[in-house]
Motif scaffolding. Structure first.
Motif, PDB file in Angstrom:
ATOM      1  N   GLU A 477      -7.803 -19.469  34.933  1.00 43.14           N
ATOM      2  CA  GLU A 477      -7.348 -20.329  33.847  1.00 43.14           C
ATOM      3  C   GLU A 477      -5.996 -20.964  34.161  1.00 43.14           C
ATOM      4  N   VAL A 478      -5.741 -22.127  33.544  1.00 38.17           N
ATOM      5  CA  VAL A 478      -4.417 -22.718  33.585  1.00 38.17           C
ATOM      6  C   VAL A 478      -3.548 -21.965  32.583  1.00 38.17           C
ATOM      7  N   PRO A 479      -2.377 -21.481  32.994  1.00 40.66           N
ATOM      8  CA  PRO A 479      -1.564 -20.716  32.043  1.00 40.66           C
ATOM      9  C   PRO A 479      -1.056 -21.608  30.909  1.00 40.66           C
ATOM     10  N   ASP A 480      -1.085 -21.052  29.694  1.00 34.90           N
ATOM     11  CA  ASP A 480      -0.486 -21.784  28.585  1.00 34.90           C
ATOM     12  C   ASP A 480       0.967 -21.346  28.438  1.00 34.90           C
ATOM     13  N   GLU A 481       1.591 -21.734  27.327  1.00 36.67           N
ATOM     14  CA  GLU A 481       3.031 -21.493  27.179  1.00 36.67           C
ATOM     15  C   GLU A 481       3.391 -20.033  26.969  1.00 36.67           C
ATOM     16  N   VAL A 482       2.437 -19.184  26.627  1.00 37.59           N
ATOM     17  CA  VAL A 482       2.749 -17.773  26.385  1.00 37.59           C
ATOM     18  C   VAL A 482       2.143 -16.842  27.428  1.00 37.59           C
ATOM     19  N   ALA A 483       1.300 -17.355  28.308  1.00 29.84           N
ATOM     20  CA  ALA A 483       0.644 -16.514  29.316  1.00 29.84           C
ATOM     21  C   ALA A 483       1.625 -16.168  30.435  1.00 29.84           C
ATOM     22  N   PRO A 484       1.360 -15.086  31.182  1.00 26.28           N
ATOM     23  CA  PRO A 484       2.177 -14.803  32.364  1.00 26.28           C
ATOM     24  C   PRO A 484       2.045 -15.936  33.383  1.00 26.28           C
ATOM     25  N   PRO A 485       3.007 -16.079  34.261  1.00 23.58           N
ATOM     26  CA  PRO A 485       2.931 -17.154  35.260  1.00 23.58           C
ATOM     27  C   PRO A 485       1.736 -16.992  36.195  1.00 23.58           C
ATOM     28  N   SER A 486       1.314 -18.122  36.761  1.00 23.82           N
ATOM     29  CA  SER A 486       0.252 -18.159  37.767  1.00 23.82           C
ATOM     30  C   SER A 486       0.886 -18.660  39.059  1.00 23.82           C
ATOM     31  N   TYR A 487       1.093 -17.759  40.003  1.00 28.48           N
ATOM     32  CA  TYR A 487       1.810 -18.099  41.232  1.00 28.48           C
ATOM     33  C   TYR A 487       0.835 -18.555  42.323  1.00 28.48           C
ATOM     34  N   LEU A 488       1.366 -19.386  43.231  1.00 30.13           N
ATOM     35  CA  LEU A 488       0.527 -19.917  44.305  1.00 30.13           C
ATOM     36  C   LEU A 488       0.405 -18.962  45.484  1.00 30.13           C
ATOM     37  N   ASP A 489       1.357 -18.032  45.620  1.00 28.40           N
ATOM     38  CA  ASP A 489       1.352 -17.142  46.779  1.00 28.40           C
ATOM     39  C   ASP A 489       2.073 -15.856  46.399  1.00 28.40           C
ATOM     40  N   GLY A 490       1.902 -14.823  47.217  1.00 27.84           N
ATOM     41  CA  GLY A 490       2.510 -13.536  46.937  1.00 27.84           C
ATOM     42  C   GLY A 490       3.834 -13.301  47.625  1.00 27.84           C
ATOM     43  N   GLY A 491       4.422 -14.324  48.266  1.00 26.94           N
ATOM     44  CA  GLY A 491       5.707 -14.176  48.938  1.00 26.94           C
ATOM     45  C   GLY A 491       6.878 -14.360  47.982  1.00 26.94           C
ATOM     46  N   TRP A 492       8.030 -14.756  48.529  1.00 26.10           N
ATOM     47  CA  TRP A 492       9.243 -14.777  47.719  1.00 26.10           C
ATOM     48  C   TRP A 492       9.644 -16.170  47.252  1.00 26.10           C
TER      49      TRP A 492
END
Length: 666
Positions: A477-492
């Motif tokens: 899903e596309v995150p909405d304004e209250v959802a946890p972030p959706s990151y593109l990668d697991g690095g820093w």
């Protein structure tokens, strides 16, 4: 083991006993004043994870998982003021009685509240762009051992390359980032007629160790490269004390056997504490006997994750379900998993995940996605969410040296194309899949560098009817304004997928504003290769431009040309060809930050600290020379400007014009 709640027990036979640790030799050390229990053979990170700490800190108010690719640097408490003496948690051997502090800035909280929340977190303030910086990148380097050929990567391809070069009479230096040789091929199992991974790795590693012409450097991470020169940071034991050093090795031939890294499925909550990649989960369990919790949901687009699930089951971990984004996957691992009684769900991905309301654990919401048909499934509560989004060749050093790449739409990944003379790729970094092909490609890479007749590398793959190829990394899903972030990668890098913001106007109205476009290529901070791969899948980077974006935006430290280099004519052109004409009136400048910090290659420069539009940038950081930043920027001596980093601007001054071949300290 009460003081190591995440250490797997050995009350039953399984393969996760921990091949690198000695369970009969316990040890203890301190980290930020907290007593950590471990075992001989642990790294600082594996001991910390075994002791129940699984959270690194917070980014924009969201807690994120601690992992091998997402860990802070540490320092001995007595050397806290010397930032050049910092060490990486994931490569530093745990030693009894040591007293460490993490060097990144802590979250600012009320002391009592901080004490109450301390439990599972290192409390690092990840909103600072330099929170996970590696200070040794700007340190001077000492000369390394003499070499005719350097191999970067100690997996089966790198081991094969080193042996082939030694047989040709070359002096070889083999660099491996982890504490031991062998790489990651153990997860992928064995094809009929092959040696087991352990047998083959033991045979190759023993031959390498016994070869007089081969020097092996473990715990050594190569972080900069150009034709003729490799720069690395190594953690070595001196008088039973972990000590870091920066080494520069010069050699006319270089083989990059850097392998592949695991893509992260993209959905809200994909980096919450309790999430982990399948490969990292396997390595932590196999080498160190570390596994958090007693239940795990496996979400994958690649078959080896099924093998991890079976091994976890053998170790007493409950795997209630494996969800696979592929609509009708076939694999020998899948058939074995069925025999284990594990529930399988094809054509399904994780739509979102959230932290459990009480205690540890996660609540994952599966989504059946078969073409246009989609249906949410009941949420699943587990201690751990194991994620596998397929594999991307690690081309970071390849790009750094001037190598090219292009997007392969069929395999949904960046793959290498032509590169500079004197450098060759081997193994999965070169695009090979099977272990046998990776081994053969090691010798072929050496033959290519020496101008010898190339050998035929046979890619022995199971027919797709029986072994379904990997699917692209799943996208939830596309995150909405209250959802946890959706990151593109697991690095820093912490680059997020944009949130879906509610509009006060119904979308069917003719004057309703259109959703703003998103161009990942124009984000101000540097990108990692996995960020670029995710950007192509999300439509934020044109597939035809992915290779150029990777060359331009993947953060790097470029080594300056020197008079004694084996191939001084091979130095990278300045400015890089892909930046010609990008910034009107720009030239090369040494730029000095107005605060004590390092700048990242690929960071955009603006006239005004309040400006964020990438199209209004006046330049970009293109090199780190002698620890100082060189930028291609339009300006004049003494002019102030601003470098954009995630969430903040860093003031800089155009200190002096830079000329190729000059010293940054002049």
């Amino acid at each position: 083991m009460k003081d190591q709640p995440n250490r797997i027990g050995v009350d039953r036979p399984h393969q996760f006993h921990g091949s690198a640790i000695d369970r009969g030799r316990p040890l203890k050390f301190r980290l930020d004043g907290r007593l950590i229990s471990g075992l001989a053979g642990d790294t600082v990170l594996s001991a910390v994870l075994a002791s129940g700490l699984d959270t690194i800190g917070e980014h924009n108010g969201t807690a994120l998982a601690l992992s091998q690719r997402h860990a802070p640097t540490i320092s001995f408490a007595a050397l806290a003021a010397d930032h050049q003496r910092t060490l990486p948690m994931e490569r530093t051997p745990a030693t009894d009685g040591a007293d460490y502090i993490s060097t990144a800035r802590k979250l600012q909280r009320n002391p009592l509240l901080r004490l109450m929340r301390r439990g599972r977190s290192l409390n690092i303030d990840l909103d600072r762009g330099d929170a996970l910086a590696r200070p040794w990148i700007g340190s001077p380097a000492e000369a390394g051992p003499a070499a005719d050929l350097v191999v970067v990567g100690g997996g089966v391809a790198g081991l094969s390359s080193a042996l082939a070069a030694a047989k040709r009479g070359l002096r070889v230096v083999l660099i491996e980032a982890t504490p031991m040789l062998g790489g990651n091929s153990r997860l992928f199992g064995t094809l009929e007629g092959e040696q087991t991974p352990d047998e083959q790795i033991d045979r190759l590693a023993t031959a390498v160790t016994n070869a007089e012409a081969i020097t092996v450097l473990t715990n050594a991470e190569a972080f900069a490269l150009r034709p003729g020169v490799v720069r690395l940071h190594q953690v070595e034991m001196i008088d039973d004390t972990p000590t870091g050093r920066v080494v520069e090795i010069k050699a006319p031939h270089i083989v990059l056997a850097t392998g592949s890294f695991e893509r992260l499925p993209i959905f809200p909550g994909n980096r919450l504490p309790g999430t982990i990649g399948a490969l990292e989960a396997f390595e932590l369990a196999h080498r160190y006997g570390v596994w958090a919790g007693s239940s795990a949901l496996v979400a994958t687009s690649s078959s080896p994750a099924y093998r991890l699930a079976m091994l976890a089951n053998d170790a007493g971990i409950t795997v209630p379900r494996i969800i696979d984004s592929r609509p009708n996957p076939q694999s020998r691992f899948i058939e074995f998993s069925k025999a284990y009684g594990i529930t399988l769900a094809a054509g399904t991905l994780v739509a979102s995940a959230a932290s459990a309301s009480k205690g540890r654990g996660l609540v994952a919401t599966p989504l059946v996605a078969l073409g246009a048909f989609q249906r949410s499934e009941p949420a699943i509560s587990v201690d751990r969410l194991v994620l596998c989004g397929g594999w991307q060749p690690d081309l970071t050093l390849w790009h750094m040296a001037g190598g090219q790449s292009a997007w392969n739409a069929a395999r949904a990944r960046l793959e290498p194309r032509s590169g500079p003379a004197g450098i060759a790729l081997a193994g999965s970094a070169a695009g090979w899949f099977s272990r046998g092909a990776c081994v053969e490609s090691g010798g072929d890479a050496v033959d290519a560098l020496l101008g010898r007749q190339r050998r035929v590398v046979e890619e022995r793959l199971i027919d797709p009817i029986y072994e379904t190829p990997d699917a692209p990394a799943p996208i939830g899903e596309v995150p909405d304004e209250v959802a946890p972030p959706s990151y593109l990668d697991g690095g820093w890098r912490h680059i997020e997928r944009p949130r879906l913001k509610a509009s006060r106007w119904p979308s069917w109205l003719p004057f309703a504003p259109a959703l703003p476009g998103w161009s990942l290529a124009d984000t101000p901070q540097p990108l990692d290769i996995a960020d670029i791969a995710a950007g192509v899948q999300l439509g934020a980077i044109p597939a035809a431009s992915a290779g150029i974006v990777a060359q331009e935006r993947v953060a790097m430290v470029v080594i300056e040309a020197g008079g004694n280099d084996p191939q001084p004519s091979q130095a990278l052109a300045m400015p890089p060809p892909y930046l010609e004409g990008r910034y009107d009136g720009a030239s090369l400048w040494l730029v000095a930050p107005k605060e004590a910090r390092a700048l990242d290659v690929g960071a955009l420069i603006y006239r005004d600290a309040d400006e964020t539009d990438p199209l209004k940038a006046i330049g970009v950081v293109v090199r780190i020379v002698d620890g100082k930043a060189v930028a291609l920027v339009a300006g004049q001596h003494g002019q102030s400007a601003s470098v954009r980093e995630p969430g903040r601007a860093v003031g800089i001054t155009l200190a002096a014009p830079y000329r190729e071949g000059g010293s940054a300290n002049a």
